[in-house]
Design a protein around this motif. Sequence first.
Motif, PDB file in Angstrom:
ATOM      1  N   CYS A  79       5.941  13.005   2.393  1.00 19.11           N
ATOM      2  CA  CYS A  79       5.034  11.963   1.722  1.00 19.11           C
ATOM      3  C   CYS A  79       3.850  12.556   1.019  1.00 19.11           C
ATOM      4  O   CYS A  79       2.873  12.406  -0.235  1.00 19.11           O
ATOM      5  N   GLY A  80       3.488  13.519   1.200  1.00 21.83           N
ATOM      6  CA  GLY A  80       2.268  13.938   0.324  1.00 21.83           C
ATOM      7  C   GLY A  80       1.330  14.270   0.422  1.00 21.83           C
ATOM      8  O   GLY A  80      -0.065  14.551   0.159  1.00 21.83           O
ATOM      9  N   ALA A  81       0.388  13.578   1.619  1.00 23.37           N
ATOM     10  CA  ALA A  81      -0.747  13.150   1.847  1.00 23.37           C
ATOM     11  C   ALA A  81      -0.967  14.121   2.647  1.00 23.37           C
ATOM     12  O   ALA A  81      -2.190  13.622   1.979  1.00 23.37           O
ATOM     13  N   VAL A 125       0.514  -0.835  -0.321  1.00 29.66           N
ATOM     14  CA  VAL A 125      -0.102   0.016  -0.144  1.00 29.66           C
ATOM     15  C   VAL A 125       0.993   1.100   0.036  1.00 29.66           C
ATOM     16  O   VAL A 125       1.016   2.188  -0.862  1.00 29.66           O
ATOM     17  N   TRP A 126       1.608   1.470   1.020  1.00 31.72           N
ATOM     18  CA  TRP A 126       2.500   2.680   1.003  1.00 31.72           C
ATOM     19  C   TRP A 126       3.547   2.896  -0.459  1.00 31.72           C
ATOM     20  O   TRP A 126       3.616   4.116   0.062  1.00 31.72           O
ATOM     21  N   CYS A 127       4.631   2.288  -0.697  1.00 26.66           N
ATOM     22  CA  CYS A 127       5.003   2.362  -1.920  1.00 26.66           C
ATOM     23  C   CYS A 127       4.193   2.110  -3.150  1.00 26.66           C
ATOM     24  O   CYS A 127       4.346   3.211  -4.008  1.00 26.66           O
ATOM     25  N   THR A 132      -6.275   7.346  -6.199  1.00 29.30           N
ATOM     26  CA  THR A 132      -7.998   8.004  -6.249  1.00 29.30           C
ATOM     27  C   THR A 132      -8.239   7.240  -7.605  1.00 29.30           C
ATOM     28  O   THR A 132      -9.785   6.635  -7.430  1.00 29.30           O
ATOM     29  N   MET A 166      -8.161  17.275   8.285  1.00 26.75           N
ATOM     30  CA  MET A 166      -7.381  15.847   7.068  1.00 26.75           C
ATOM     31  C   MET A 166      -6.281  16.096   7.516  1.00 26.75           C
ATOM     32  O   MET A 166      -6.317  14.865   7.494  1.00 26.75           O
ATOM     33  N   CYS A 182       2.476  -1.749   5.897  1.00 26.81           N
ATOM     34  CA  CYS A 182       1.906  -1.321   5.671  1.00 26.81           C
ATOM     35  C   CYS A 182       0.765  -2.508   5.504  1.00 26.81           C
ATOM     36  O   CYS A 182       0.598  -2.880   6.113  1.00 26.81           O
ATOM     37  N   CYS A 183      -0.598  -2.481   5.340  1.00 23.25           N
ATOM     38  CA  CYS A 183      -1.516  -3.249   5.697  1.00 23.25           C
ATOM     39  C   CYS A 183      -2.848  -2.978   4.425  1.00 23.25           C
ATOM     40  O   CYS A 183      -2.742  -2.620   3.439  1.00 23.25           O
ATOM     41  N   LYS A 204       3.669   6.109  -5.455  1.00 23.54           N
ATOM     42  CA  LYS A 204       3.845   5.722  -6.977  1.00 23.54           C
ATOM     43  C   LYS A 204       2.295   6.485  -7.716  1.00 23.54           C
ATOM     44  O   LYS A 204       2.484   6.595  -9.084  1.00 23.54           O
ATOM     45  N   CYS A 207      10.989   0.527  -5.194  1.00 17.56           N
ATOM     46  CA  CYS A 207       9.965  -0.343  -4.121  1.00 17.56           C
ATOM     47  C   CYS A 207      10.321  -1.561  -4.189  1.00 17.56           C
ATOM     48  O   CYS A 207       9.686  -2.423  -3.811  1.00 17.56           O
ATOM     49  N   ALA A 256      -2.781   7.237   1.773  1.00 19.61           N
ATOM     50  CA  ALA A 256      -4.217   8.333   2.028  1.00 19.61           C
ATOM     51  C   ALA A 256      -2.800   9.534   0.995  1.00 19.61           C
ATOM     52  O   ALA A 256      -3.030  10.267  -0.126  1.00 19.61           O
ATOM     53  N   THR A 257      -0.974   8.450   0.774  1.00 21.23           N
ATOM     54  CA  THR A 257      -0.437   9.568   0.040  1.00 21.23           C
ATOM     55  C   THR A 257      -0.596   9.951  -1.259  1.00 21.23           C
ATOM     56  O   THR A 257      -0.215   9.999  -2.700  1.00 21.23           O
ATOM     57  N   GLY A 258      -1.693   8.536  -1.692  1.00 23.46           N
ATOM     58  CA  GLY A 258      -2.764   8.254  -3.125  1.00 23.46           C
ATOM     59  C   GLY A 258      -3.483   8.560  -3.533  1.00 23.46           C
ATOM     60  O   GLY A 258      -4.463   8.850  -4.730  1.00 23.46           O
ATOM     61  N   VAL A 259      -3.860   8.507  -2.210  1.00 25.04           N
ATOM     62  CA  VAL A 259      -6.396   9.330  -2.443  1.00 25.04           C
ATOM     63  C   VAL A 259      -6.541  10.344  -1.871  1.00 25.04           C
ATOM     64  O   VAL A 259      -5.608  10.554  -0.541  1.00 25.04           O
ATOM     65  N   ALA A 260      -6.730  11.237  -2.658  1.00 30.57           N
ATOM     66  CA  ALA A 260      -7.229  12.342  -2.458  1.00 30.57           C
ATOM     67  C   ALA A 260      -9.330  12.188  -2.036  1.00 30.57           C
ATOM     68  O   ALA A 260      -9.838  11.796  -2.483  1.00 30.57           O
ATOM     69  N   ALA A 261      -9.181  11.584  -1.002  1.00 29.37           N
ATOM     70  CA  ALA A 261     -10.480  11.329   0.024  1.00 29.37           C
ATOM     71  C   ALA A 261     -11.843  12.706  -0.772  1.00 29.37           C
ATOM     72  O   ALA A 261     -12.829  11.996  -1.348  1.00 29.37           O
ATOM     73  N   VAL A 275      -4.332  12.271   7.958  1.00 27.73           N
ATOM     74  CA  VAL A 275      -3.397  11.625   7.225  1.00 27.73           C
ATOM     75  C   VAL A 275      -1.753  10.837   7.666  1.00 27.73           C
ATOM     76  O   VAL A 275      -1.636  10.449   7.285  1.00 27.73           O
ATOM     77  N   LEU A 299      -2.684  16.697  -0.643  1.00 28.29           N
ATOM     78  CA  LEU A 299      -3.191  15.884  -1.449  1.00 28.29           C
ATOM     79  C   LEU A 299      -5.023  15.677  -1.464  1.00 28.29           C
ATOM     80  O   LEU A 299      -5.829  15.152  -1.753  1.00 28.29           O
ATOM     81  N   ASN A 300      -4.846  16.050   0.546  1.00 26.07           N
ATOM     82  CA  ASN A 300      -6.087  15.944   0.886  1.00 26.07           C
ATOM     83  C   ASN A 300      -6.854  16.880   1.488  1.00 26.07           C
ATOM     84  O   ASN A 300      -7.668  16.548   2.250  1.00 26.07           O
ATOM     85  N   PRO A 340      -6.600   2.226   4.605  1.00 24.97           N
ATOM     86  CA  PRO A 340      -5.324   1.747   4.929  1.00 24.97           C
ATOM     87  C   PRO A 340      -4.536   3.774   4.786  1.00 24.97           C
ATOM     88  O   PRO A 340      -4.609   4.187   3.964  1.00 24.97           O
ATOM     89  N   GLN A 341      -4.340   4.571   6.328  1.00 20.28           N
ATOM     90  CA  GLN A 341      -4.175   5.287   6.468  1.00 20.28           C
ATOM     91  C   GLN A 341      -2.918   5.754   5.071  1.00 20.28           C
ATOM     92  O   GLN A 341      -2.692   7.122   5.069  1.00 20.28           O
ATOM     93  N   LEU A 342      -2.111   5.284   5.187  1.00 24.11           N
ATOM     94  CA  LEU A 342      -1.117   5.067   5.324  1.00 24.11           C
ATOM     95  C   LEU A 342      -1.108   5.237   3.265  1.00 24.11           C
ATOM     96  O   LEU A 342      -0.382   5.374   2.572  1.00 24.11           O
TER      97      LEU A 342
END
Lengths: 342, 99
Positions: free
Chosen positions: B53-55, A96-98, A107, B25, B98-99, A102, B91, A135-140, B29, B58-59, A131-133
């Motif tokens: 990380c940019g989270a 998820v994180w990596c 989103t 938010m 990670c989960c 990328k 990577c 969030a680096t790729g997802v804009a809620a 995050v 982005l949010n 998963p919170q990690l």
Amino acid sequence: MRTNFIHGSIQNNGLAVPLVTDRLEIKDYLGSFMVRWGINRGNYMVNTGLFAIGNPDSSSDVFVSANYKLSFDSLRKNLAGINGWILVLDTKGVNVWCAAGKGTFGTKELVRQIKNVSLDKIVIHRRIIVPQLGATGVAAHIVKEETGFNVHYGPVRADDINDFIAAGYRATKEMRKITFKFSERGKLIPNDFVYGKFYLFGALAVVFLLSLIGKHDFPGYSLNDGFKAMFNIFLGYCSGVVVTPAILPFIPFRRFAVKGFITGIVLSIILLFLNLTGENLLENISWFLLLSAISSFLAMNFTGSSTYTSLSGVKKEMKTAVPLQIIFAAAGIILMILGKIF
Amino acid sequence: MKELVYLPDVVTLELCESTCNGCGMCVKVCPHEVFELSGKKAHIINRDYCMECGACALNCQVKAISVKSGVGCAAGIISGILSNSEPTCGCSQSNSTCC
Ligand code: SF4
Ligand code: SF4
């Protein structure tokens, strides 16, 4: 594609959704052990799309995961006793994180999967747990705009999912915080160890060839010298990819390159006392330079695995570290040659 | 255990507090407790903890946050320089978290 965890299916809206078990089998543990050693890593995937766990209905929660089997396994294990849906995104087998970094866990892919499985017909609520990690790729807010689903960011670690749900979908400060404990660093070491093998083989070959130069009678003495040199290089490699990561917080200074440099120096002092470095002063100095450069370079690479280094910081430390590493390594090789000739 | 902190004063994180609507938010995050919400505004309280990380950016719906994000990864930077492009992470690493 691995499917050993699928135990049947449940019918929903005329669709058969595969039902997965929350129990990990020996096969799963074996697979995760191998993948941590870099075996089969590029191909440790599960199918994408919707899965069921427990006995979910239209009011059950939806958990989003990646199609990297390690991520997926960790989620289903922690969903024991929960009736829910798992939506697996296509992250090309990356965690998820990596993948979020990328943008493959992102989103666009989340929106696509929500529409693809018609999630709005599967559940009556409009809540998905990401998963919170991720969030680096997802804009809620964009997911909400495009699908109507509200993204709730879950805990950083899947083990906290039960507590997160019990707390009414609220993650505590502790659940939101990423850590980098000894056990977490330890899991990364095997892969880094395997990953740098080409550097290792290259360095081994170089010192072995170097040891053939000089006045010693060939082959007996030179070969012995060569194996000693290869042993030293191997220890230098371990100093950078095993020792430094393992005791990371206890080594002074913040820069990883400096941390690795220190363990490399300590290693050369130990080798010097064990009489393993060389025949004369030049060779001894050359081992100090070589081992510290190698250890420093490899430790610097561990920034890629760490959970708290920033791009700006890594760039900053590399600006000074890389030229010094090159100078040390070059000087080390030159001194070694001189030490053998004179 | 003490908090692991990387280099001081390097991160590119910026928060425009006047644009912020206090949605919270960014606090949710961020994995490093960089922000705090008080008086209906977000504030940066632990700037040096940020790993870019940019989270958060982005949010943030109102775009109050900017950060030049990327993976802090030496191997990625080297391959980026060699191929004359932005740093990319291969990577290779499996993240335990990670989960
Ligand atoms: S996400 Fe943006 S708007 Fe919301 S609290 Fe943070 S800075 Fe303010
Ligand atoms: S970039 Fe990441 S670590 Fe930095 S403040 Fe934003 S969410 Fe936190």
